[in-house]
Enzyme design. Structure first.
Site, PDB file in Angstrom:
ATOM      1  N   SER A   1       0.831  -1.189   0.000  1.00 40.31           N
ATOM      2  CA  SER A   1       0.000   0.000   0.000  1.00 40.31           C
ATOM      3  C   SER A   1       0.877   1.255   0.000  1.00 40.31           C
ATOM      4  O   SER A   1       1.710   1.417  -0.880  1.00 40.31           O
ATOM      5  CB  SER A   1      -0.955  -0.053   1.196  1.00 40.31           C
ATOM      6  OG  SER A   1      -2.022   0.840   1.028  1.00 40.31           O
TER       7      SER A   1
ATOM      8  N   ASP B   1      -5.492  -2.875  -3.332  1.00 39.75           N
ATOM      9  CA  ASP B   1      -4.635  -2.585  -2.179  1.00 39.75           C
ATOM     10  C   ASP B   1      -4.105  -3.858  -1.511  1.00 39.75           C
ATOM     11  O   ASP B   1      -4.873  -4.730  -1.112  1.00 39.75           O
ATOM     12  CB  ASP B   1      -5.462  -1.788  -1.166  1.00 39.75           C
ATOM     13  CG  ASP B   1      -4.611  -1.075  -0.134  1.00 39.75           C
ATOM     14  OD1 ASP B   1      -3.759  -1.735   0.486  1.00 39.75           O
ATOM     15  OD2 ASP B   1      -4.812   0.131   0.064  1.00 39.75           O
TER      16      ASP B   1
END
Length: 395
Positions: free
Chosen positions: A115, A259
């Site tokens: 991320s 993500d």
């Protein structure tokens, strides 16, 4: 960049598809179907450049690689793991800069990122001369530099409430062909850069060897690395999934990646990896770009406030689980573990993502922590605010 601090109108828009689904108005998939379960797939022209994070047995990604042998040598090994945390990445960016100025930041042999940590990882991997890029991104970025909110588009079947074009442009400006060549050169020297995404179709973590992609010689290697970094930072619903074309058994498919924090907010290496015992010093450095400590705060009475608080609690709980996994790996494999996280007493609370004042304050906090050498902990207790001695940084 998984984080629960989404704008309230975005949270409301995220609830719209569920309401439409209940009425039978579901949106159509916007890419081709994914490869069937159990079929080995890879982007066209590439060999083994990625593995499942939960694969039951070791493939040849690391164990047949000369770089893997470094772990059993007499040389010192330094592994850096960088977590998600959205704009909380300002802590890790500041920490790395302060650590550089302290003068004992190692040249990391392995770097992993998820991320927002995936955006930091290539710069941390290549060294302290990229610290100014980190400082600029994590102190000057605003929401509009990352995502253009278009919440009403979900009502017409769009896969997200936002347009990631600004973040895509920022990644492209940083991940240049020159940077990719530098990553390839370091991979040839035996250093490894791993990035985690989540395959949304398969509901599994994917670990990408960015160095192998960089060193592949493929004409699309720069764009593929940019895609992986964008995917790793793409919060489902806020950002659209990133389609990645793959080939399996001679047929072309498209996977949707989001993500990396959806599956694991941070990782040191896949759990099936069993590094051979080395004779040299092994260090596992972990930077968590968020607070680990619970925060007592009254929850608002609206549905949006409850959803936001629930997401924040879920992410924090997952963070504890991920940190526990890393601690067990370090103990099992002979690494000295040192962890840092946003201090539990950090006072600033921002309800707006990518608030420059919040990020600048957090960057300065991280910078002071990295410069001091006293922000490392050998167990999670100090990061939760519990009274425990902190481990001094060692060179």
């Amino acid at each position: 960049m998984l984080n629960s601090r989404l704008p309230r109108r975005a949270v409301l828009a995220l609830a719209a598809p569920a309401a439409l689904s209940a009425c039978g108005l579901t949106a159509a998939r916007f890419t081709a179907d994914p490869p069937p379960a159990g079929v080995a797939a890879a982007p066209p022209g590439y060999g083994t450049i990625r593995v499942w994070g939960d694969q039951p047995g070791p493939p040849d990604l690391l164990e047949s690689d000369p770089a893997y042998g470094l772990l059993s040598s007499a040389a010192r090994v330094d592994l850096l793991a960088l977590s998600g945390g959205s704009d909380g990445g300002a802590y890790g960016a500041g920490f790395l800069k302060g650590w550089s100025e302290r003068g004992d930041r190692p040249r990391f042999d392995y770097v992993t990122g998820v991320s927002t940590g995936a955006l930091i990882a290539p710069l941390a991997f290549l060294g302290s001369h990229y610290d100014p890029h980190l400082e600029h991104f994590y102190t000057e970025t605003r929401s509009a530099d990352v995502l253009l909110l278009k919440p009403l588009q979900v009502l017409t079947g769009a896969p997200a409430v936002g347009d990631p074009a600004p973040l895509r442009r920022r990644i492209a400006a940083i991940v240049s062909p020159r940077m990719v060549d530098a990553i390839a050169a370091e991979r040839e020297r035996g250093r490894i850069l791993l990035i985690g995404t989540t395959n949304l179709d398969a509901q599994r973590q994917v670990v990408w060897d960015i160095g192998r992609i960089a060193a592949s010689g493929q004409p699309d290697r720069v764009e593929l690395i940019r895609q992986v970094l964008l995917a790793s930072a793409s919060i489902p619903g806020a950002f659209p999934p990133v389609p990645i074309e793959v080939v399996a058994d001679g047929r072309r498919y498209a996977e949707l990646h989001v993500d990396g924090g959806v599956t694991h907010g941070i990782f040191a290496y896949p759990p099936w990896v069993r590094p051979p015992r080395g004779r040299g010093q092994r260090n596992l450095w972990v930077i968590r770009n968020s607070k680990l400590a619970p925060e007592l705060r009254a929850t608002g009475g609206s549905a949006v406030a409850v959803v936001e608080r629930g997401l924040d609690t879920m992410i924090k709980s997952q963070a504890h689980s991920d940190m526990d996994t890393i601690a067990r790996q370090a103990s099992r494999d002979g690494f000295r573990l040192r962890m840092t996280a946003v201090p539990p007493d950090f006072p600033y609370i921002s309800s707006v993502p990518f608030d420059p004042l919040y990020m600048q304050t957090l960057f300065r906090t991280g910078h002071a922590a990295g410069l001091s050498g006293r922000a490392w902990a050998e167990d999670i207790a100090p990061l939760l605010g519990a009274a425990a001695p902190q481990a001094a940084m060692e060179g």
